[in-house]
Design an enzyme around this catalytic site. Structure first.
Site, PDB file in Angstrom:
ATOM      1  N   GLU A 285       2.048   2.951  -2.319  1.00  0.00           N
ATOM      2  CA  GLU A 285       1.620   3.889  -3.357  1.00  0.00           C
ATOM      3  C   GLU A 285       0.512   4.816  -2.859  1.00  0.00           C
ATOM      4  OE1 GLU A 285       4.207   1.394  -5.122  1.00  0.00           O
ATOM      5  OE2 GLU A 285       2.429   0.694  -4.073  1.00  0.00           O
TER       6      GLU A 285
ATOM      7  N   MET B  25     -13.975  -3.107 -10.491  1.00  0.00           N
ATOM      8  CA  MET B  25     -14.052  -1.786 -11.106  1.00  0.00           C
ATOM      9  C   MET B  25     -14.699  -0.818 -10.119  1.00  0.00           C
ATOM     10  SD  MET B  25     -13.905   0.363 -13.716  1.00  0.00           S
ATOM     11  CE  MET B  25     -14.761   1.849 -14.292  1.00  0.00           C
TER      12      MET B  25
ATOM     13  N   CYS C 269      -7.539   6.354 -14.605  1.00  0.00           N
ATOM     14  CA  CYS C 269      -7.711   5.142 -15.412  1.00  0.00           C
ATOM     15  C   CYS C 269      -6.412   4.525 -15.920  1.00  0.00           C
ATOM     16  CB  CYS C 269      -8.597   5.445 -16.637  1.00  0.00           C
ATOM     17  SG  CYS C 269     -10.031   6.462 -16.329  1.00  0.00           S
TER      18      CYS C 269
ATOM     19  N   THR D 261       6.502  -0.822   2.946  1.00  0.00           N
ATOM     20  CA  THR D 261       5.688  -2.007   3.211  1.00  0.00           C
ATOM     21  C   THR D 261       6.436  -3.312   2.909  1.00  0.00           C
ATOM     22  OG1 THR D 261       4.690  -1.627   1.035  1.00  0.00           O
ATOM     23  CG2 THR D 261       3.441  -0.930   2.958  1.00  0.00           C
TER      24      THR D 261
ATOM     25  N   GLY E  74       0.780  -1.227   0.000  1.00  0.00           N
ATOM     26  CA  GLY E  74       0.000   0.000   0.000  1.00  0.00           C
ATOM     27  C   GLY E  74       0.808   1.272   0.000  1.00  0.00           C
TER      28      GLY E  74
ATOM     29  N   ASP F 153      10.887   4.097  -6.604  1.00  0.00           N
ATOM     30  CA  ASP F 153      10.121   2.874  -6.347  1.00  0.00           C
ATOM     31  C   ASP F 153      11.006   1.645  -6.479  1.00  0.00           C
ATOM     32  OD1 ASP F 153       7.983   1.164  -5.790  1.00  0.00           O
ATOM     33  OD2 ASP F 153       7.331   1.071  -7.874  1.00  0.00           O
TER      34      ASP F 153
ATOM     35  N   VAL G  11       0.826  -5.992 -12.016  1.00  0.00           N
ATOM     36  CA  VAL G  11       0.766  -4.585 -12.391  1.00  0.00           C
ATOM     37  C   VAL G  11       1.060  -4.367 -13.872  1.00  0.00           C
ATOM     38  CG1 VAL G  11       3.151  -4.135 -11.647  1.00  0.00           C
ATOM     39  CG2 VAL G  11       1.512  -2.263 -11.769  1.00  0.00           C
TER      40      VAL G  11
ATOM     41  N   ASN H 279       9.067   0.689  -1.091  1.00  0.00           N
ATOM     42  CA  ASN H 279       9.363   2.047  -1.511  1.00  0.00           C
ATOM     43  C   ASN H 279       8.781   3.078  -0.549  1.00  0.00           C
ATOM     44  OD1 ASN H 279       6.961   0.754  -3.067  1.00  0.00           O
ATOM     45  ND2 ASN H 279       6.431   2.902  -2.924  1.00  0.00           N
TER      46      ASN H 279
END
Length: 697
Positions: free
Chosen positions: A204, A666, A623, A262, A202, A327, A563, A282
């Site tokens: 980010e 979504m 998005c 994390t 988490g 990162d 990712v 990171n």
């Protein structure tokens, strides 16, 4: 939770044999599994009892019935449908013919390992809307087994203990200390001396990293260790946090964004030293100019930390990337080994983290031995004798874009590597995904800002990406690396980044799945390709091997995602997720390949060209990292909207503002987007698709 009996889902197995394993047999197999049993298994490797096979996480199996001579005779024994449409990252656990494997959404499947027949399925019922709290797909890397129970860390942060024989829940605990923050769990637990240990992700989003141990019997918390300091106006939890705080700029109130760090994947354990090794992540935000403007090492970001697994007390650390701003997590696979270096046997740990350097560290005290680049690196050219990087000053520019190599996708990401003591080589899924990063002038903490990357999803990066085009090209290869001499031995080139983890065996073999949907066996010494077979999608997980009744099997879980896999793929085969098990002489038929039906760019959606620029800014903020750039390709595990059906886009309000797809992950955006914003996004999508179509003509 949802619990399904074997009869209800028997059709998901490709074999028709009746279930032959009783609850009593399962209890007899899994009940005795404890720390001593995991260590004892390392003398023969007939079972696969830990995420990385053994506590040293070598992923080297001593099984040698499958060799360079007969690997070409491998055939499919069975396959099993995981009913999964997202990434499958798990390494299965096998105990005396019983297999436990997770699919996406943290669903646990128990199988008869000889036939693939289902025994039970445990669904932790992760809410669909929780997908928006994770950066990198609703994945899970596997379970742990101990004392008759199966343990899984679910994506929504709960740790579940499950009866290994029946699939019934024994206990469930919440590992998340602050539910207002976007913590998730994707890693496999490890269990040491009656404590199940789990971290989280988490960074980010803006969280404070920590790792926690729980009693395997009761679920009661035993200890928790934070990776970065909290508010310095309050008492520090321990001396390590007080030491770490001296390396942060308190004037920036770094604790308000959590700090990051994390512990979302790597762990290893040395029973003789009684040390647990963890890799930390990171910073939060990524950009150190915003997180800690005065600089500093920002401990314990991007570090390897040794803890006492009984108490959680800090013992030592080594920081791979001081003051991380790219990162460059150090959460990648850690392997323990004893190597002869300079004529002396050394107890070492090895890691090839995101930043592109391969590290050999003394695991007794954390002292630096060596670090050399295993791919091209532009952020630093080397490490000095003290173990600090010699950086390129331009890589930390506050004002100018810089193409970081490796990028935030990493020279090696979470995909496990393996170490073969016979060849002396480490087998690394190496890669490159080009990115140019530059400081985001509009970033502010937890604020939706058009053009601020994924800020509408709660990301806190402090960077914009590819404001100028990268010069590097994507690549992926299997790299055989000599850790003593710190040099490449051989490599196998692939068509894409994001290939699966590796397994190596005493049969002088290396196994790996690929992004373009193949499962391959190599000669571990020479790199010669000896066998391969197509599978139903791209592969990101690592294979494993096990033995039952004198026969060796090789198993791999398949399902494209993660990712990079959310946006991109290298094969038109799109799943669903499956488990494949092979043996010499296997004769089962491969399941049917399901092909992508997204073959044409969208057309016919009415839009106002004047809205395209505003639509771009809103798209980048909400998005981009899920759906990719419209029309550039037809998507990965998540569809590229440039290849949508026109009806889907015309009815976008239902998806974006009303949450029609929330059960599939979504999110709904009505809290900060309007109907006008949605129309602008559609203008950007259709306008970009039209431009791509025109350029191709």
């Amino acid at each position: 939770m949802r619990l399904y009996c074997a009869l209800a889902i028997a059709a998901t197995a490709s074999m028709t044999q009746a279930q032959t394993i009783t609850e009593e047999q399962i209890r007899a197999a899994v009940g005795p599994i404890d720390t001593a049993a995991i260590i004892e298994n390392d003398s023969h490797d007939r079972n696969w009892l830990n995420y990385g096979l053994n506590y040293a996480e070598t992923r080297y199996s001593q099984l040698d019935a499958i060799t360079t001579e007969n690997v070409g005779e491998l055939g499919l024994e069975w396959s099993y449908d995981l009913k999964s449409r997202r990434g499958v990252q798990a390494t299965p656990i096998v105990v005396d013919g019983v297999m436990y494997v997770t699919a996406s959404w943290s669903v646990v499947h128990a199988l008869d390992a000889l036939t693939g027949a289902p025994l039970w399925v445990y669904d932790p019922e992760v809410p669909g809307e929780f997908a928006s709290r994770g950066c990198c797909d609703v994945v899970n890397r596997g379970v742990a087994v101990y004392d008759g129970k199966v343990y899984v860390g679910a994506f929504d942060g709960y740790l579940h203990a499950i009866d290994a024989a029946t699939g019934e829940q024994v206990w469930k605990v919440d590992t998340i200390e602050n539910r207002e923050m976007s913590y998730t769990v994707t890693g496999a637990p490890r269990i040491i001396n009656g404590k199940v240990i789990i971290g989280n992700g988490g960074a980010e989003y803006g969280v404070r990293g920590y790792i926690t141990a729980y009693d395997t019997t009761t679920g009661e918390e035993a200890w928790r260790w934070y990776t970065v300091p909290g508010d310095p106006s309050k008492p520090f939890e321990n001396d390590a946090m007080e030491m770490a705080a001296e390396t942060w700029d308190a004037s920036a109130n770094y604790w308000e964004a959590g700090g990051g760090g994390t512990v979302w994947d790597a762990m290893a354990y040395d029973p003789e030293l009684n040390l647990l090794y963890i890799g930390t992540g990171n910073g939060s935000p990524w950009n150190q100019h915003l997180r800690s403007p005065a600089g500093g090492d920002n401990l314990f970001l991007a570090s390897i930390v040794a803890l006492n697994p009984d108490t959680g007390e800090y013992v030592w650390h080594y920081q791979n990337t001081p003051g991380d701003t790219w990162d460059y997590t150090s959460t990648q696979h850690i392997i323990l080994a004893d190597l002869e270096i300079g004529g002396e046997m050394r107890q070492v740990l090895m890691q090839a983290p995101k930043n592109g350097f391969f590290y050999v560290i003394d695991r007794t005290d954390g002292s630096f031995i060596s670090a050399e680049p295993f791919v091209e690196t532009t952020w630093a050219k080397a490490y000095d004798d003290s173990g600090r990087p010699i950086e390129n000053p331009a890589a930390r520019s506050k004002d100018e874009p810089f193409e970081t190599v490796p990028s935030a996708y990493g020279a090696h990401n979470w995909h496990p590597m393996s170490f073969n003591p016979d060849t002396g080589l480490v087998y690394i899924p190496a890669q490159g995904v080009p990115l140019v990063q530059s400081t985001d002038p509009g970033w502010s903490l937890n604020s939706h800002q058009p053009m601020s990357t994924m800020s509408g999803m709660g990301w806190n990066l402090g960077y914009l990406f590819n404001v100028v085009a990268p010069e590097a090209t994507p690549f992926g290869h299997l790299l055989a690396w000599d850790p003593v001499n710190q040099r490449e031995a051989w490599r196998a080139e692939y068509v894409s980044p994001w290939n699966g983890g590796t397994l190596t065996t005493a049969g002088n073999l290396v196994f790996q799945g690929t992004a373009d949907g193949r499962f391959i066996a190599y000669d571990a010494t020479t790199g010669e390709t000896l066998w391969q077979t197509p599978v139903t999608s791209g592969v990101v997980a690592a294979p494993m091997t096990w033995e039952k009744d004198g026969t060796q099997y090789v198993t791999i879980a398949v399902g494209w995602g993660g990712v990079y896999g959310l946006m991109q793929r290298a094969t038109e085969r799109v799943g669903p997720g499956r488990v494949f098990t092979f043996r010499v002489g296997g004769t089962a038929e491969m399941p049917r390949f399901e092909m992508s039906d997204r073959t044409e760019l969208v057309s016919g959606v009415p839009y106002d060209r004047a809205q395209v620029e505003a639509g771009l800014a809103t798209y980048v903020a909400n998005c981009l990292f899920c759906h990719g750039v419209p029309g550039v390709n037809n998507g990965g595990a998540i569809p590229n909207l440039g290849y949508s059906a026109s009806e889907t886009l015309v009815n976008a309000d239902v998806w974006v503002l009303e949450g029609a797809g929330i059960h599939n992950g979504m999110p709904r955006f009505d809290a900060h987007l309007s109907e006008a914003d949605v129309q602008a996004i559609l203008a950007f999508i259709q306008g970009t698709a039209d431009a791509v179509r025109g350029a191709a003509q």
